[in-house]
Design a protein around this motif. Structure first.
Motif, PDB file in Angstrom:
ATOM      1  N   UNK A   1     -69.209 -30.291  91.426  1.00 44.97           N
ATOM      2  CA  UNK A   1     -67.795 -29.971  91.644  1.00 44.97           C
ATOM      3  C   UNK A   1     -67.500 -28.523  91.251  1.00 44.97           C
ATOM      4  N   UNK A   2     -68.111 -28.073  90.151  1.00 44.36           N
ATOM      5  CA  UNK A   2     -67.924 -26.680  89.737  1.00 44.36           C
ATOM      6  C   UNK A   2     -68.481 -25.749  90.803  1.00 44.36           C
ATOM      7  N   UNK A   3     -69.670 -26.061  91.288  1.00 45.91           N
ATOM      8  CA  UNK A   3     -70.302 -25.208  92.298  1.00 45.91           C
ATOM      9  C   UNK A   3     -69.571 -25.250  93.637  1.00 45.91           C
ATOM     10  N   UNK A   4     -68.783 -26.282  93.859  1.00 42.48           N
ATOM     11  CA  UNK A   4     -67.965 -26.330  95.072  1.00 42.48           C
ATOM     12  C   UNK A   4     -66.971 -25.176  95.094  1.00 42.48           C
ATOM     13  N   UNK A   5     -66.483 -24.799  93.926  1.00 48.85           N
ATOM     14  CA  UNK A   5     -65.486 -23.730  93.828  1.00 48.85           C
ATOM     15  C   UNK A   5     -66.115 -22.372  93.542  1.00 48.85           C
ATOM     16  N   UNK A   6     -67.242 -22.363  92.867  1.00 54.57           N
ATOM     17  CA  UNK A   6     -67.875 -21.098  92.502  1.00 54.57           C
ATOM     18  C   UNK A   6     -69.370 -21.192  92.794  1.00 54.57           C
ATOM     19  N   UNK A   7     -69.817 -20.380  93.744  1.00 56.71           N
ATOM     20  CA  UNK A   7     -71.208 -20.468  94.187  1.00 56.71           C
ATOM     21  C   UNK A   7     -72.185 -20.075  93.092  1.00 56.71           C
ATOM     22  N   UNK A   8     -71.755 -19.123  92.246  1.00 54.25           N
ATOM     23  CA  UNK A   8     -72.658 -18.649  91.196  1.00 54.25           C
ATOM     24  C   UNK A   8     -71.942 -18.620  89.852  1.00 54.25           C
ATOM     25  N   UNK A   9     -72.734 -18.597  88.799  1.00 58.12           N
ATOM     26  CA  UNK A   9     -72.203 -18.474  87.447  1.00 58.12           C
ATOM     27  C   UNK A   9     -71.413 -17.176  87.303  1.00 58.12           C
ATOM     28  N   UNK A  10     -71.912 -16.107  87.893  1.00 56.34           N
ATOM     29  CA  UNK A  10     -71.223 -14.814  87.796  1.00 56.34           C
ATOM     30  C   UNK A  10     -69.864 -14.855  88.470  1.00 56.34           C
TER      31      UNK A  10
ATOM     32  N   UNK B   1     -67.947 -17.445  88.666  1.00 54.13           N
ATOM     33  CA  UNK B   1     -67.097 -18.216  87.759  1.00 54.13           C
ATOM     34  C   UNK B   1     -66.612 -17.352  86.600  1.00 54.13           C
ATOM     35  N   UNK B   2     -67.527 -16.602  85.991  1.00 62.28           N
ATOM     36  CA  UNK B   2     -67.140 -15.725  84.880  1.00 62.28           C
ATOM     37  C   UNK B   2     -66.142 -14.676  85.334  1.00 62.28           C
ATOM     38  N   UNK B   3     -66.424 -14.042  86.475  1.00 61.63           N
ATOM     39  CA  UNK B   3     -65.540 -12.984  86.961  1.00 61.63           C
ATOM     40  C   UNK B   3     -64.146 -13.530  87.250  1.00 61.63           C
ATOM     41  N   UNK B   4     -64.076 -14.687  87.898  1.00 57.65           N
ATOM     42  CA  UNK B   4     -62.776 -15.279  88.203  1.00 57.65           C
ATOM     43  C   UNK B   4     -61.993 -15.582  86.939  1.00 57.65           C
ATOM     44  N   UNK B   5     -62.658 -16.172  85.948  1.00 56.31           N
ATOM     45  CA  UNK B   5     -61.972 -16.513  84.696  1.00 56.31           C
ATOM     46  C   UNK B   5     -61.433 -15.262  84.021  1.00 56.31           C
ATOM     47  N   UNK B   6     -62.196 -14.174  84.057  1.00 56.38           N
ATOM     48  CA  UNK B   6     -61.716 -12.924  83.473  1.00 56.38           C
ATOM     49  C   UNK B   6     -60.540 -12.342  84.221  1.00 56.38           C
TER      50      UNK B   6
END
Length: 218
Positions: free
Chosen positions: A45-54, A56-61
């Motif tokens: 489910x997480x990967x459905x919204x964010x293809x990569x860990x980077x 996800x981090x960038x979006x959160x920031x």
């Protein structure tokens, strides 16, 4: 009838999970697996919204930076950008703008701790470089706006706007002082309670106000 999914709200929920992990355990803990566990979602489910860990981090920031910007924008929503003249009201507004960057409550404490972790990571992760650069521009704009308020100058209407040479030198001094205060208060919270942080920020902005004697030719 199919259930309507608020994708923006779900992405922000994941961003909040990132903040909690980084604030509690450090940025290394904010892996896709860690964020999935923190949010109660599956890794898929997480990967459905964010293809990569980077990603996800960038979006959160970016969401965190926007939260700060939105608070400052709300503070100046009714302001006249051409307003001139120093006043206690404008000085207080400038102080309040600076306070959005400081750990005066739990929300802002987490924001600052997470932001510092991001900036440390950005030294070696070029995917966070835009966030680093935008953060500097945003902080600079807030400091410039606060100086304009403190000195009774028209407000800057864009991040590209500049004060005169004296004003920009004062913005330099304020930004350096604010960054030092941020680092100290985040690193030594037991020595820097909110009352002391707020008072120190006020002193920094007070130092940018014009000298009444110099204005009178004294």
């Amino acid at each position: 009838m199919p259930k309507i999914v608020d994708h923006a709200a779900r992405r922000e929920e994941l961003a909040r999970a990132v903040w909690r992990l980084v604030g509690r355990e450090g940025i290394e803990a904010a892996t896709v697996r860690g964020v999935a566990a923190e949010s109660g979602w599956s890794m898929g489910a997480v990967r459905h919204y964010f293809a990569t860990h980077r990603d996800l981090l960038a979006f959160a920031g970016e969401v965190m930076a926007q939260r700060v910007a939105d608070r400052v924008l709300a503070l100046y929503a009714e302001a006249d950008p051409h307003e001139g003249g120093a006043s206690d009201r404008r000085f207080e507004r400038g102080c309040t703008a600076l306070e959005q960057l400081l750990p005066l409550d739990e929300e802002r404490r987490v924001e600052l701790v997470v932001w510092l972790a991001y900036m440390t990571r950005a030294r070696t992760d070029h995917h966070l470089d835009r966030l680093r650069q935008d953060g500097w521009v945003g902080e600079r704009f807030i400091c410039r706006t606060a100086v304009a308020d403190a000195r009774g100058l028209p407000l800057p209407t864009s991040v590209e706007a500049r004060l005169d040479a004296e004003g920009e030198a004062l913005v330099d001094r304020l930004q350096i002082g604010l960054d030092g205060l941020s680092l100290l208060s985040a690193t030594y919270p037991e020595r820097w309670p909110a009352t002391e942080v707020r008072a120190a920020a006020r002193r920094l902005l007070m130092e940018t106000r014009p000298d009444p004697m110099s204005e009178c030719g004294g």
